[in-house]
Write a protein that holds these residues in place. Structure first.
Motif, mmCIF file in Angstrom:
data_model
loop_
_atom_site.group_PDB
_atom_site.id
_atom_site.type_symbol
_atom_site.label_atom_id
_atom_site.label_comp_id
_atom_site.label_asym_id
_atom_site.label_seq_id
_atom_site.Cartn_x
_atom_site.Cartn_y
_atom_site.Cartn_z
ATOM 1 N N THR A 295 0.923 -1.309 0.000
ATOM 2 C CA THR A 295 -0.016 -0.103 0.198
ATOM 3 C C THR A 295 0.768 1.071 -0.182
ATOM 4 O O THR A 295 0.585 2.038 -0.755
ATOM 5 N N SER A 296 1.495 1.272 0.574
ATOM 6 C CA SER A 296 2.901 2.503 1.127
ATOM 7 C C SER A 296 3.296 2.738 -0.537
ATOM 8 O O SER A 296 3.860 3.968 -1.670
ATOM 9 N N MET A 297 3.964 1.034 -0.962
ATOM 10 C CA MET A 297 4.537 1.294 -2.010
ATOM 11 C C MET A 297 3.868 2.003 -3.346
ATOM 12 O O MET A 297 4.148 3.577 -3.498
ATOM 13 N N LEU A 298 2.660 2.164 -2.872
ATOM 14 C CA LEU A 298 1.519 2.386 -4.121
ATOM 15 C C LEU A 298 0.937 3.923 -4.216
ATOM 16 O O LEU A 298 1.352 4.204 -5.393
ATOM 17 N N LEU A 299 1.410 4.369 -2.589
ATOM 18 C CA LEU A 299 1.352 5.628 -2.517
ATOM 19 C C LEU A 299 2.178 6.276 -3.004
ATOM 20 O O LEU A 299 2.481 7.789 -3.113
ATOM 21 N N LEU A 300 3.500 5.643 -2.220
ATOM 22 C CA LEU A 300 4.836 6.508 -2.935
ATOM 23 C C LEU A 300 4.803 6.910 -4.647
ATOM 24 O O LEU A 300 5.776 8.044 -5.307
ATOM 25 N N ASP A 301 4.768 5.242 -5.291
ATOM 26 C CA ASP A 301 4.414 6.081 -5.958
ATOM 27 C C ASP A 301 3.221 7.095 -6.125
ATOM 28 O O ASP A 301 4.237 8.320 -7.919
ATOM 29 N N ALA A 302 2.169 7.259 -5.876
ATOM 30 C CA ALA A 302 1.771 8.086 -6.854
ATOM 31 C C ALA A 302 2.241 9.498 -6.395
ATOM 32 O O ALA A 302 1.921 10.781 -7.231
ATOM 33 N N ILE A 303 2.991 9.536 -5.291
ATOM 34 C CA ILE A 303 3.620 11.178 -4.749
ATOM 35 C C ILE A 303 4.465 11.436 -5.429
ATOM 36 O O ILE A 303 4.430 12.494 -5.747
ATOM 37 N N ASN A 304 5.393 10.468 -5.922
ATOM 38 C CA ASN A 304 6.206 10.462 -7.179
ATOM 39 C C ASN A 304 6.001 11.258 -7.804
ATOM 40 O O ASN A 304 6.483 12.346 -8.794
ATOM 41 N N SER A 305 4.998 10.441 -8.814
ATOM 42 C CA SER A 305 4.486 11.220 -9.646
ATOM 43 C C SER A 305 3.947 13.036 -10.075
ATOM 44 O O SER A 305 4.213 13.098 -10.730
ATOM 45 N N ALA A 306 3.131 12.787 -8.912
ATOM 46 C CA ALA A 306 2.763 14.494 -8.875
ATOM 47 C C ALA A 306 3.216 15.138 -8.334
ATOM 48 O O ALA A 306 3.351 16.067 -9.044
ATOM 49 N N LEU A 307 4.850 15.006 -7.698
ATOM 50 C CA LEU A 307 5.311 15.808 -7.564
ATOM 51 C C LEU A 307 6.511 15.833 -8.857
ATOM 52 O O LEU A 307 7.496 16.905 -8.830
ATOM 53 N N LYS A 308 6.544 15.491 -9.749
ATOM 54 C CA LYS A 308 7.522 14.958 -11.207
ATOM 55 C C LYS A 308 7.132 16.072 -12.024
ATOM 56 O O LYS A 308 7.411 17.148 -12.247
ATOM 57 N N LYS A 309 5.302 16.541 -11.684
ATOM 58 C CA LYS A 309 4.923 17.153 -12.598
ATOM 59 C C LYS A 309 4.819 18.697 -11.543
ATOM 60 O O LYS A 309 4.902 19.563 -12.607
ATOM 61 N N ALA A 310 5.290 19.006 -10.233
ATOM 62 C CA ALA A 310 5.649 19.858 -9.810
ATOM 63 C C ALA A 310 6.504 20.603 -10.394
ATOM 64 O O ALA A 310 7.268 21.906 -9.769
ATOM 65 N N ARG A 311 8.046 19.321 -10.290
ATOM 66 C CA ARG A 311 9.348 19.825 -9.552
ATOM 67 C C ARG A 311 9.394 21.202 -10.940
ATOM 68 O O ARG A 311 9.397 21.698 -12.231
ATOM 69 N N ALA A 312 10.334 22.733 -10.756
ATOM 70 C CA ALA A 312 10.691 23.451 -11.111
ATOM 71 C C ALA A 312 11.842 22.761 -12.299
ATOM 72 O O ALA A 312 13.104 23.069 -11.448
#
Length: 145
Positions: A127-144
């Motif tokens: 569950t944590s790995m699934l959520l962490l992948d989603a968080i990383n994906s969202a942060l990838k969109k936010a990176r400057a």
């Protein structure tokens, strides 16, 4: 020698009220100091380049034909919020570890401002790995970059 004796009469009720009000005044003063005193967290981001584009970024997760989003809110220099949106009651009932796992991950991410070297319980591993992948994906969109 004459002794001038003075007799002081204290009413117990008045003494108790006085002590009570003094204690309340001290507690109020401490609370006001803690609330309006100088903020101990003084981080200065002036001059450093922006790490993220400020905003709210979502990453979808699909489980058994139920889709919900992991929402990551960032300002220019830090991650400020991580939450789940559009989470149905059916998904919550079928996957009860989602919310506690996200809360645990979010607390660690807030503290370190990184998604690396996070720890999670063995029962929450996937569950944590699934959520962490989603968080990383969202942060990838936010990176400057």
């Amino acid at each position: 020698m004459s002794a001038k004796t003075k007799i002081v009469v204290l009413h117990t009720k008045e003494v108790i009220y006085t002590v009570l009000f003094v204690v309340l005044a001290i507690v109020l003063a401490v609370l006001l100091f803690l609330m309006f005193g100088k903020d101990k967290k003084t981080t200065s981001f002036s001059g450093s380049p922006a790490k993220y584009h400020a905003g709210i970024y979502k990453s979808p997760i699909t489980l058994d034909n139920n889709t919900f989003d992991v929402e990551v809110t960032v300002d220019e220099h830090e991650i400020t919020s991580i939450s789940m949106t559009n989470l149905s009651e059916a998904t919550t009932a079928m996957y009860p570890l989602m919310e506690p796992a996200l809360e645990s991950l979010a607390n660690q991410i807030y503290a370190t401002q990184s998604t690396k070297d996070l720890t999670y319980a063995e029962e929450n591993k996937y569950t944590s790995m699934l959520l962490l992948d989603a968080i990383n994906s969202a942060l990838k969109k936010a990176r400057a970059d």
